[in-house]
Write a protein that holds these residues in place. Structure first.
Motif, mmCIF file in Angstrom:
data_model
loop_
_atom_site.group_PDB
_atom_site.id
_atom_site.type_symbol
_atom_site.label_atom_id
_atom_site.label_comp_id
_atom_site.label_asym_id
_atom_site.label_seq_id
_atom_site.Cartn_x
_atom_site.Cartn_y
_atom_site.Cartn_z
ATOM 1 N N GLN A 110 77.618 -13.176 -37.724
ATOM 2 C CA GLN A 110 79.070 -13.162 -37.864
ATOM 3 C C GLN A 110 79.477 -13.633 -39.257
ATOM 4 O OE1 GLN A 110 81.068 -15.383 -34.808
ATOM 5 N NE2 GLN A 110 83.107 -14.779 -35.472
ATOM 6 N N ASP A 160 73.763 -8.360 -30.210
ATOM 7 C CA ASP A 160 74.369 -9.200 -29.178
ATOM 8 C C ASP A 160 74.232 -8.542 -27.805
ATOM 9 O OD1 ASP A 160 75.044 -11.242 -30.835
ATOM 10 O OD2 ASP A 160 77.184 -10.763 -30.979
ATOM 11 N N ARG A 164 70.652 -8.905 -26.600
ATOM 12 C CA ARG A 164 70.287 -10.267 -26.213
ATOM 13 C C ARG A 164 71.231 -10.862 -25.171
ATOM 14 N NH1 ARG A 164 69.425 -12.801 -32.197
ATOM 15 N NH2 ARG A 164 71.681 -12.562 -32.131
ATOM 16 N N ARG A 165 71.998 -9.996 -24.528
ATOM 17 C CA ARG A 165 72.964 -10.487 -23.542
ATOM 18 C C ARG A 165 72.258 -11.252 -22.435
ATOM 19 N NH1 ARG A 165 71.527 -5.472 -22.519
ATOM 20 N NH2 ARG A 165 71.286 -4.694 -20.384
ATOM 21 N N SER A 198 70.538 -15.443 -35.429
ATOM 22 C CA SER A 198 71.556 -15.871 -34.466
ATOM 23 C C SER A 198 72.853 -15.096 -34.647
ATOM 24 C CB SER A 198 71.841 -17.365 -34.626
ATOM 25 O OG SER A 198 72.512 -17.629 -35.848
ATOM 26 N N SER A 199 73.620 -15.007 -33.569
ATOM 27 C CA SER A 199 74.896 -14.302 -33.611
ATOM 28 C C SER A 199 75.868 -14.975 -34.575
ATOM 29 C CB SER A 199 75.506 -14.255 -32.204
ATOM 30 O OG SER A 199 76.736 -13.558 -32.208
ATOM 31 N N GLU A 200 75.805 -16.306 -34.658
ATOM 32 C CA GLU A 200 76.690 -17.052 -35.559
ATOM 33 C C GLU A 200 76.415 -16.707 -37.017
ATOM 34 O OE1 GLU A 200 74.957 -18.340 -33.123
ATOM 35 O OE2 GLU A 200 76.536 -18.912 -31.696
ATOM 36 N N HIS A 245 75.163 -6.192 -35.709
ATOM 37 C CA HIS A 245 75.560 -7.428 -35.023
ATOM 38 C C HIS A 245 75.939 -7.160 -33.571
ATOM 39 C CE1 HIS A 245 78.613 -10.998 -34.786
ATOM 40 N NE2 HIS A 245 77.521 -11.231 -34.090
ATOM 41 N N GLN A 246 76.750 -6.148 -33.348
ATOM 42 C CA GLN A 246 77.211 -5.834 -31.998
ATOM 43 C C GLN A 246 76.048 -5.401 -31.095
ATOM 44 O OE1 GLN A 246 80.225 -2.863 -32.565
ATOM 45 N NE2 GLN A 246 81.641 -4.257 -33.588
#
Length: 218
Positions: free
Chosen positions: A194, A37, A40-41, A189-191, A33-34
């Protein structure tokens, strides 16, 4: 009784191993996950007046190259890609290992169930023989023997029942983990990631208290 003891010990070892694997898998998922992210920053916001002033004051070839590249360092992206791949491969390996552990636990559980049925059958045969040799009803000694037999039957069935509960919870936990890992993509997606991390840590199908008590009791 010795076979039953080793069956319980093996079941406990597999359970502990499954718990350890779950923690490692959670760390791999969090790392995925990290890193995703980071990969895709968003690029620098060039509409910022402060940033625009900084760029104008530092018109170097290196800065222009960085901006032309979309405000990204290719070597950093390459490292992140490797980390993402390693995390994903680690999660797939985790699923394979967890699946093998569950297969082993199922075999142990089935063996324990078979031993329980055999033990109960033998105890019932002993009780029938005792009753056949009793003329005026059970003597005090025979009553004690029957009570001992009943205790043994209860102990064996309790062990098997606890194994069944633990195995059932871990199997559901594994099914959730498998679905999470199979759904991981670079466009996830990041959501959602998470949420996956939270569910992995929460373990909604597992009662940790029961697991702890079972490991001590079994």
């Amino acid at each position: 009784m010795l076979i039953q003891y080793f069956s319980r010990m093996m079941f406990c070892e597999k359970t502990i191993r499954f718990e350890e694997l779950g923690k490692v898998g959670g760390e791999l998922l969090s790392r995925f996950h990290q890193e995703l992210d980071l990969f895709r920053r968003q690029p620098l916001n060039e509409t910022s007046q402060v940033l625009e002033n900084i760029i104008q004051m530092n018109q170097t070839e290196r800065l222009r190259t960085y901006i032309d590249a979309g405000c990204r360092h290719f070597h950093v992206d390459a490292q992140v890609t490797i980390k993402l791949n390693n995390s994903l491969e680690g999660l797939k390996k985790h699923i394979e290992q967890a699946q093998e552990l569950l297969k082993d636990m199922e075999c142990i559980f089935n063996k324990a169930t078979s031993l329980m049925n055999e033990a109960i059958s033998l105890l019932m045969e002993d009780l029938l023989i005792s009753e056949e040799h009793s003329i005026d009803g059970l003597s005090g000694t025979e009553s004690n023997e029957q009570g001992s037999h009943d205790d043994q039957k209860l102990e064996i069935s309790d062990y098997v029942s606890m194994m069944s509960v633990v195995y059932g919870m871990l199997r559901q936990d594994y099914a959730m983990q498998e679905k999470v890992v199979s759904d991981l993509q670079l466009d996830t997606s990041s959501e959602i990631l998470q949420t996956y991390c939270f569910m992995w840590m929460l373990r909604p199908f597992v009662d940790e208290r029961i697991i702890t008590e079972a490991l001590v009791w079994i």
